[in-house]
Design a protein around this motif. Sequence first.
Motif, mmCIF file in Angstrom:
data_model
loop_
_atom_site.group_PDB
_atom_site.id
_atom_site.type_symbol
_atom_site.label_atom_id
_atom_site.label_comp_id
_atom_site.label_asym_id
_atom_site.label_seq_id
_atom_site.Cartn_x
_atom_site.Cartn_y
_atom_site.Cartn_z
ATOM 1 N N ARG A 192 0.788 -1.233 0.000
ATOM 2 C CA ARG A 192 0.000 0.000 0.000
ATOM 3 C C ARG A 192 0.819 1.281 0.000
ATOM 4 O O ARG A 192 0.387 2.299 -0.532
ATOM 5 N N SER A 193 1.976 1.249 0.673
ATOM 6 C CA SER A 193 2.708 2.498 0.862
ATOM 7 C C SER A 193 4.169 2.235 1.212
ATOM 8 O O SER A 193 4.502 1.195 1.785
ATOM 9 N N GLU A 236 -9.008 4.290 0.491
ATOM 10 C CA GLU A 236 -8.075 4.779 -0.532
ATOM 11 C C GLU A 236 -7.333 3.600 -1.144
ATOM 12 O O GLU A 236 -6.781 2.768 -0.421
ATOM 13 N N GLN A 237 -7.334 3.513 -2.454
ATOM 14 C CA GLN A 237 -6.692 2.401 -3.145
ATOM 15 C C GLN A 237 -5.368 2.781 -3.806
ATOM 16 O O GLN A 237 -4.602 1.907 -4.187
ATOM 17 N N ARG A 238 -5.117 4.086 -3.964
ATOM 18 C CA ARG A 238 -3.873 4.496 -4.620
ATOM 19 C C ARG A 238 -2.665 4.246 -3.712
ATOM 20 O O ARG A 238 -2.750 4.368 -2.494
ATOM 21 N N PHE A 285 0.282 10.869 -3.134
ATOM 22 C CA PHE A 285 -0.513 9.771 -3.679
ATOM 23 C C PHE A 285 -0.207 9.599 -5.161
ATOM 24 O O PHE A 285 0.020 10.576 -5.881
ATOM 25 N N TYR A 286 -0.227 8.345 -5.636
ATOM 26 C CA TYR A 286 0.081 8.032 -7.034
ATOM 27 C C TYR A 286 -1.058 7.276 -7.679
ATOM 28 O O TYR A 286 -1.796 6.596 -7.052
#
Length: 153
Positions: free
Chosen positions: A67-68, A130-132, A152-153
């Motif tokens: 995710r991140s 949030e999916q990005r 965010f991307y």
Amino acid sequence: MRMTTLCYIEKDGSYLMLHRNKKKHDINHEKWIGVGGHAEDGESPEECLLREVKEETGVTLTSYKFRSLITFISDQCEPEQMCLFTADAFIGEITECDEGDLLWVPKDKILSLPTWEGDILFLEPILHGEQRFFTLKLVYEGDILTEHQIHFY
């Protein structure tokens, strides 16, 4: 810079949370976090994730998502790049963890737990669907978050 992983395992509207209460000299002492840990030499983020989750919970993840990427800078420890994952399927039974108590916490209660101040910055997007993919930089002086940047991307 060391690499770590952190995972929030979801089941029935709750996340498996680790209350870090068993080690006295733990930088995370008395905080609630996901499960994970430090990568060993040569491990990919996914290999580290699977090993750490198995060691801390006894389960094997069968479905997870990167995710991140979170950069932690602190005046109390070396810099770290943390790969944040969520998971929604596993096999096996949850076992006792030697780092703290594992507890399924409803998603709407997560942000009320004692956590690091910056954890809210990466938990909120995930809890709100949030999916990005995103990156986050957190800078701490002691327990105080002094700077953050999110993209965010």
